[in-house]
Write an enzyme that holds these catalytic residues in place. Structure first.
Site, mmCIF file in Angstrom:
data_model
loop_
_atom_site.group_PDB
_atom_site.id
_atom_site.type_symbol
_atom_site.label_atom_id
_atom_site.label_comp_id
_atom_site.label_asym_id
_atom_site.label_seq_id
_atom_site.Cartn_x
_atom_site.Cartn_y
_atom_site.Cartn_z
ATOM 1 N N SER A 260 30.185 36.355 40.376
ATOM 2 C CA SER A 260 30.248 37.027 39.477
ATOM 3 C C SER A 260 30.917 36.277 38.261
ATOM 4 O O SER A 260 31.615 35.256 38.325
ATOM 5 C CB SER A 260 31.024 38.422 39.546
ATOM 6 O OG SER A 260 32.263 38.457 39.449
ATOM 7 N N LYS A 261 30.851 36.773 37.192
ATOM 8 C CA LYS A 261 31.363 36.333 35.868
ATOM 9 C C LYS A 261 32.978 36.104 36.208
ATOM 10 O O LYS A 261 33.731 35.244 35.666
ATOM 11 C CB LYS A 261 31.017 36.992 34.556
ATOM 12 C CG LYS A 261 31.735 36.265 33.289
ATOM 13 C CD LYS A 261 31.294 37.227 32.248
ATOM 14 C CE LYS A 261 32.083 37.476 31.137
ATOM 15 N NZ LYS A 261 33.789 37.647 31.339
ATOM 16 N N ARG A 262 33.474 37.242 36.590
ATOM 17 C CA ARG A 262 34.794 37.217 37.019
ATOM 18 C C ARG A 262 35.412 36.178 37.971
ATOM 19 O O ARG A 262 36.462 35.703 37.619
ATOM 20 C CB ARG A 262 35.186 38.627 37.564
ATOM 21 C CG ARG A 262 35.830 39.578 36.794
ATOM 22 C CD ARG A 262 35.926 40.861 37.096
ATOM 23 N NE ARG A 262 34.842 41.530 37.188
ATOM 24 C CZ ARG A 262 34.465 42.212 38.666
ATOM 25 N NH1 ARG A 262 35.191 42.074 39.438
ATOM 26 N NH2 ARG A 262 33.206 42.573 38.623
ATOM 27 N N GLY A 264 34.264 33.205 37.605
ATOM 28 C CA GLY A 264 34.241 32.132 37.082
ATOM 29 C C GLY A 264 35.852 32.156 36.139
ATOM 30 O O GLY A 264 36.411 31.030 36.190
ATOM 31 N N TYR A 272 28.064 31.467 32.867
ATOM 32 C CA TYR A 272 26.959 31.464 31.916
ATOM 33 C C TYR A 272 26.329 30.133 31.529
ATOM 34 O O TYR A 272 26.975 29.087 31.523
ATOM 35 C CB TYR A 272 27.435 32.135 30.810
ATOM 36 C CG TYR A 272 27.736 33.634 30.885
ATOM 37 C CD1 TYR A 272 27.156 34.431 31.998
ATOM 38 C CD2 TYR A 272 28.573 34.109 29.961
ATOM 39 C CE1 TYR A 272 27.565 35.700 32.041
ATOM 40 C CE2 TYR A 272 28.775 35.688 30.021
ATOM 41 C CZ TYR A 272 28.365 36.342 30.981
ATOM 42 O OH TYR A 272 28.461 37.654 31.093
#
Ligand code: GLU
Length: 502
Positions: A260-262, A264, A272
């Protein structure tokens, strides 16, 4: 293949584009190219609450950056437009109503309060076969009650009536036979109170209308598949249904769960494709592009997250992927994302690029560091000399900055302990007589002088490098000196002697 290949990437414009989304786009694109097909971008923007300004343009930019430009899209319509679902709104209601008249769907009039009350009453409430007869819908109300409610424009939705005790089967091109018991599937809303279709109805109606032959999408959509299969059947379109391919998840580096973005944010890498600026808060989430990845490397890395060509080959250009891609070689198992490996791909791709290809980005990086390039020929020579040492594009600044400005600081810890007055004398004499016509001649002359003065040349090479570069890195020191020129080299030697000796 009997049907013409038409595939679609169908993102919802809700924010930044996760690398899993780009991989879905990439696999659609590759499959289309491999089979002389058409790659469609369809914007799934029916959820007005989640719509984010600028997200569609951003998605298009990301695809363009990767070099996987759609053949048909909102800005490049083909014969199947419009390519935004919000603009197709009038086309959905009739299908929802057709489902009602055929007994496959029903009107539901439950208010938000009624639904909330039910959720309190029944733990893990699902609107479906076990509960639908306790609700206010056209299955429980009389025909005239329903007619009255509709005539008085009472807000309502249309829900699919999932059959009881059936098994829904379909063949997934990656997973083989997949089946679901309908008892596990709830009566999803198909048409919302605002007249907009939900994703479930829109995806089926549009895949049919756009003659989509194969649907590649992330594994997270697998639980929705039974609804879609039922809709294809209930609408009488089963023979036109696309072939499904649910792509394996991209997992966190430790393999536990979806990336998930979290993750990252937590682990310090981008998730992204490109920088995403939240239009409400102005917050910027870093992307691979701005972190210094080449699109060639990003695409190559993504292709290998869940696919290989059956050999040990890891480096593939997009054109080669277009030729070699095959569904048979997509794995079922989730693919672990490894940032170190992503950087490895970038390093490999930087190494094989021409200086001309890298130059515009290198100039941008240098500009950001306050270095304005005037001589392109000189820059290209430098790029070729140092590119093997760069993993991410910003590395070009550290690796080349000293060619443009003399070091302001030196790695003194590496010189001072062994620095002597004799060494200072050596460099003074060397600087006076410097001859930098050719790297080999320069090195021979340097070594000869060192030996004449009683030094092992090796003892002097490191200080010399630090004088020119500031640190213990860079290509051959005589190559550097030649590029700097005799005058600049002499100046740097003299300045450094003063600093080292103080
Ligand atoms: N709109 C869905 C998404 O945001 C598309 C899923 C599908 O391809 O069916 O990913």
């Amino acid at each position: 293949m009997d049907k013409k290949v038409r595939v679609r990437f169908a993102p919802s414009p809700t924010g930044g584009l996760h690398l899993g989304g780009v991989r879905t786009a990439l696999f659609n694109y590759l499959f289309a190219k491999k089979n002389n097909g058409t790659f469609v971008l369809r914007v799934e923007d029916t959820d007005q609450n989640r719509f984010v300004e600028g997200a569609e343009e951003y998605i298009v930019d990301c695809l363009n950056w990767c070099g996987i430009t759609p053949d048909e899209s909102p800005s490049k319509p083909g014969n199947y437009g419009p390519y935004r679902q919000s603009e197709r709104k009038p086309s959905y209601r009739k299908f929802a109503e057709q489902l009602i008249s055929d007994g496959y769907a029903y009107y539901a009039f439950d208010t938000t309060e009624e639904l909330d009350a039910k959720r309190k009453e029944i733990p893990n409430f699902q609107y479906g076969q076990a509960t639908r007869l306790q609700m206010r819908n056209s299955l429980t109300l009389t025909v005239s009650e329903v007619e009255d409610l509709l005539a008085s424009k009472t807000p309502h939705v249309i829900r699919i009536k999932v059959p009881e005790n059936e098994i829904v089967h379909f063949n997934d091109l990656i997973r083989g036979d997949v089946s679901f018991e309908t008892a596990q599937v709830d009566d999803k809303v198909l048409l919302k109170a605002d007249g907009m279709p939900t994703y479930h109805l829109a995806v089926v109606v549009d895949d049919k209308a756009m003659e989509i032959s194969h649907a590649f999408r992330g594994e997270e959509w697998l639980p929705s598949a039974p609804i879609h299969i039922l809709l294809w059947k209930y609408l009488g379109w089963e023979s036109d249904m696309p072939q499904w391919a649910h792509l394996p998840l991209i997992l966190k580096p430790d393999g536990h769960g979806k990336l998930s973005k979290r993750d990252g944010d937590r682990l310090g890498f981008p998730v992204y494709a490109m920088n995403w600026t939240d239009p409400k808060t102005g917050d910027i989430t870093k992307g691979f592009n701005e972190m210094g990845f080449l699109p060639e490397a990003f695409v190559n890395m993504l292709a290998l997250l869940g696919w290989n060509d059956g050999t040990d080959q890891e480096l593939f250009a997009l054109a080669e992927l277009e030729e070699k891609f095959s569904i048979e070689r997509i794995s079922k198992a989730g693919a672990k994302f490894d940032f170190e490996k992503a950087k490895w791909y970038n390093h490999e791709w930087i190494k094989v690029q021409t200086a001309e290809r890298l130059s515009p980005s290198v100039k941008e990086e240098l500009k950001g560091a306050g270095i304005e390039i005037k001589d392109d020929v000189f820059l290209n020579i430098i790029i070729d000399l140092i590119k093997d040492r760069c993993t991410l594009m910003p590395d070009f600044v550290a690796q080349s900055g000293y060619f443009f400005t003399a070091p302001a600081e030196y790695d003194l810890a590496s010189v001072k302990p062994k620095w002597t007055a004799e060494k200072a004398d050596f460099f003074k004499v060397y600087a006076e007589n410097i001859n930098l016509t050719d790297a080999v001649i320069a090195e021979t002359a340097f070594k000869a002088l060192a030996e004449e003065k009683g030094f092992k040349p090796g003892e002097l090479m490191l200080p010399f490098r630090i004088m020119l570069v500031g640190g213990k890195f860079g290509p051959g020191v005589f190559d550097i000196a030649i590029l700097l020129g005799a005058e600049e080299t002499k100046m740097r030697i003299e300045k450094a002697i003063a600093v080292f000796s103080s």
